[in-house]
Design a protein around this motif. Structure first.
Motif, PDB file in Angstrom:
ATOM      1  N   LEU A 349     101.107  32.787 161.560  1.00 10.44           N
ATOM      2  CA  LEU A 349     101.962  31.962 160.707  1.00 10.44           C
ATOM      3  C   LEU A 349     102.002  30.527 161.220  1.00 10.44           C
ATOM      4  N   ALA A 350     102.099  30.378 162.554  1.00 10.24           N
ATOM      5  CA  ALA A 350     102.122  29.041 163.135  1.00 10.24           C
ATOM      6  C   ALA A 350     100.797  28.322 162.905  1.00 10.24           C
ATOM      7  N   ALA A 352      98.717  28.768 160.459  1.00 11.82           N
ATOM      8  CA  ALA A 352      98.640  28.373 159.049  1.00 11.82           C
ATOM      9  C   ALA A 352      99.515  27.159 158.774  1.00 11.82           C
ATOM     10  N   LEU A 353     100.689  27.103 159.408  1.00 12.04           N
ATOM     11  CA  LEU A 353     101.596  25.971 159.216  1.00 12.04           C
ATOM     12  C   LEU A 353     100.981  24.673 159.716  1.00 12.04           C
ATOM     13  N   TRP A 354     100.425  24.702 160.948  1.00 12.78           N
ATOM     14  CA  TRP A 354      99.838  23.475 161.511  1.00 12.78           C
ATOM     15  C   TRP A 354      98.619  23.046 160.703  1.00 12.78           C
ATOM     16  N   LYS A 356      98.242  23.468 157.476  1.00 11.34           N
ATOM     17  CA  LYS A 356      98.741  22.879 156.241  1.00 11.34           C
ATOM     18  C   LYS A 356      99.303  21.484 156.476  1.00 11.34           C
ATOM     19  N   LEU A 357      99.999  21.300 157.581  1.00 12.56           N
ATOM     20  CA  LEU A 357     100.605  19.995 157.877  1.00 12.56           C
ATOM     21  C   LEU A 357      99.575  18.970 158.321  1.00 12.56           C
ATOM     22  N   LYS A 366     105.250  17.873 167.952  1.00  7.96           N
ATOM     23  CA  LYS A 366     105.219  19.333 168.102  1.00  7.96           C
ATOM     24  C   LYS A 366     105.786  19.736 169.465  1.00  7.96           C
ATOM     25  N   ALA A 408     109.169  30.772 168.772  1.00  9.12           N
ATOM     26  CA  ALA A 408     108.919  29.682 167.823  1.00  9.12           C
ATOM     27  C   ALA A 408     108.626  28.386 168.573  1.00  9.12           C
ATOM     28  N   SER A 412     104.954  26.202 168.971  1.00 14.06           N
ATOM     29  CA  SER A 412     104.910  24.773 168.663  1.00 14.06           C
ATOM     30  C   SER A 412     104.269  23.969 169.787  1.00 14.06           C
TER      31      SER A 412
END
Length: 493
Positions: A349-350, A352-354, A356-357, A366, A408, A412
């Motif tokens: 999930l992390a 995919a988030l990074w 996308k950003l 971060k 979490a 990061s």
């Protein structure tokens, strides 16, 4: 300790493992069992050190036990530097991993001996063995792929799952055996796990092809003899210092822990000084290294808090947590399995988030997020400790929530830090920079072990709130200086 394949390394052909080189299964299982032994022993270490003699423990004070735990973790990561050097210059990654595994297993077997001295002798062997195995097995994973292979990152992701799978399973087994039957039986289970790892590594070595077969930059002739002589002299000096401490009556747990903490910090300062004063690196590289100093300090501050999960938080789980579940009271060390399972769930999930950003969130930002989340976990821990004032037992869900926030924060900072390390590295020091990244953990754990002494003298709510707020403030300060750090990074995001 670079994960880039050295010139001449050929990825082995043949059967595949989830579409990857078959050798990945060998390295995956070796790392899984090594992490099983490491996290299995670590989950019960502080509980054993602080347990009463009547309960089979050493009856060490919480202050000293926390410091021993932090220093042990620090030494494991500190030894990655010489371990990488031994592989690169003397015997190659493949033999380093093999001998590292053998020494680790021996260390756990020593800890399984039911005597007071065995735990410290065993830890010393584990530190040496992990220094040989940990950095070099990652190098071998890199050797399985061409430099620009699109499967390379996926291969490391599978390998990463092995790490967390071993870390998840281990406390469930060693914790039950150690806390419910005999501490040394728990240590023995860790030894058996590492033995499995060594055996399957030996049996699977035919799959490895050229990976790690030779030193990347071997020392030959007079240079090799000179290096071995220096190693021998350094070993003699170390033994002489230990002998002096023993004869003078200064060879105590606290003395050794304090000495190793100082050594860890001095090695780090010396390493940075060497790079920053090197006239062969360019002005841009020096600027990037100055930015890296700040990222390093942020990372060390993160690990200072994060790695207290196995010490201060583990003791809290044992003494202040209601662990009854349907008439069964589960071992405190079982809560050490929460972290790795959350990482397994959260890592994709992390990522995919990074992705996308993209570059909209910078590396320093971060890091700041990681520090703030880490601090908030301790603020929440302060509330849990307050609820336990007066002897009341609190729900283990407090700790689960704390670990979730910390994970979490880790996602990061940790993978982002690895990436930043490779991008900010001066060309001359590219192969050594991952060792420098490990030093951030070593410094954080070493100082964290000293800081954790305060948990035995301060009230727990005050302890957690103080360091939690300190991490939050540091994270906010990192946000304020993001622009300046990005300027020093000279075009690196």
């Amino acid at each position: 300790m670079s994960s880039d394949a050295p010139v001449g390394a050929r990825p082995p052909a043949g059967k595949t493992f989830f579409g990857h080189p078959r050798a990945l299964s060998t390295l995956f299982l070796t790392e899984m069992w090594e992490r099983f032994s490491f996290y299995g022993m670590r989950a019960i270490l502080v509980l054993y050190l602080t347990a009463a003699v009547a309960d089979g423990g050493l009856d060490l004070g919480e202050s000293s036990a926390n410091a021993v735990y932090g220093t042990y973790n620090a030494m494991v990561y500190l030894m990655a530097l010489p371990g990488g050097w031994v592989a690169d210059r003397l015997i190659g990654a493949r033999r380093s991993v093999l001998w590292g595994g053998v020494v680790i297993a021996a260390g756990h077997y020593v800890m399984a001996i039911p005597t007071g001295w065995s735990v410290f002798a065993g830890m010393a062997l584990i530190v040496l063995g992990t220094g040989l195995l940990k950095p070099n097995i990652s190098t071998m994973v890199g050797d399985l792929y061409e430099r620009d292979s699109p499967r390379r990152d996926a291969g490391f992701s599978i390998f990463y799952m092995g790490i967390n799978l071993g870390a998840f399973i281990a406390p469930l087994i060693t914790g039950f055996l150690g806390e419910r039957i005999n501490w040394h039986l728990g240590f023995g289970a860790a030894a058996v796990g590492m033995t499995f790892g060594v055996l399957q590594y030996v049996l699977g070595r035919r799959n490895l092809g050229d990976a790690g077969a030779r030193p990347a930059d071997p020392l030959l002739g007079a240079d090799r003899r000179r290096a071995l002589t220096r190693i021998g002299v350094a070993t003699v000096i170390l033994l002489a210092v230990l002998l002096v401490l023993l004869v003078a009556g200064w060879f105590t747990v606290d003395t050794v822990v304090n000495l190793l903490t100082v050594v860890t910090v001095l090695v780090t300062v010396g390493y940075f000084a060497r790079i920053l004063t090197d006239r062969e690196i360019s002005g841009t590289e020096r600027s990037r290294m100055k930015a890296y100093v700040w990222l390093f300090l942020f990372a060390a501050s993160f690990w200072l808090i994060y790695d207290q999960a196995g010490s201060v938080l583990n003791i809290f789980a044992a003494d202040r947590t209601d662990r009854s579940l349907g008439g069964f009271t589960f071992p405190a060390s079982w809560l050490q399995s929460v972290n790795p399972i959350l990482i397994i769930i959260g890592a994709p999930l992390a990522a995919a988030l990074w992705l996308k950003l993209g570059h909209r969130v910078s590396t320093p930002t971060k890091f700041a997020v990681g520090l703030v989340l880490n601090g908030l976990s301790f603020v929440l821990m302060a509330a849990a400790a307050q609820a336990a004032v007066g002897g009341d037992l609190v729900s283990p869900l407090w700790l689960v929530a704390v670990y979730a926030i910390q994970v979490a924060g880790e996602l990061s900072l940790s993978p982002v830090g690895l990436s930043a390390t490779t991008k900010l590295a001066p060309v001359k020091y590219a192969s050594q920079m991952l060792g420098l990244w490990f030093l951030a953990t070593a410094v954080g754990d070493a100082i964290g072990g000293q800081v954790a002494r305060l948990a035995d003298t301060w009230s727990q709510p005050v302890y957690f709130l103080t360091f939690g707020l300190a991490s939050v403030v540091l994270g906010l300060a990192a946000v304020m200086f993001t622009r300046q750090i990005r300027h020093l990074m000279a075009g690196i995001h």
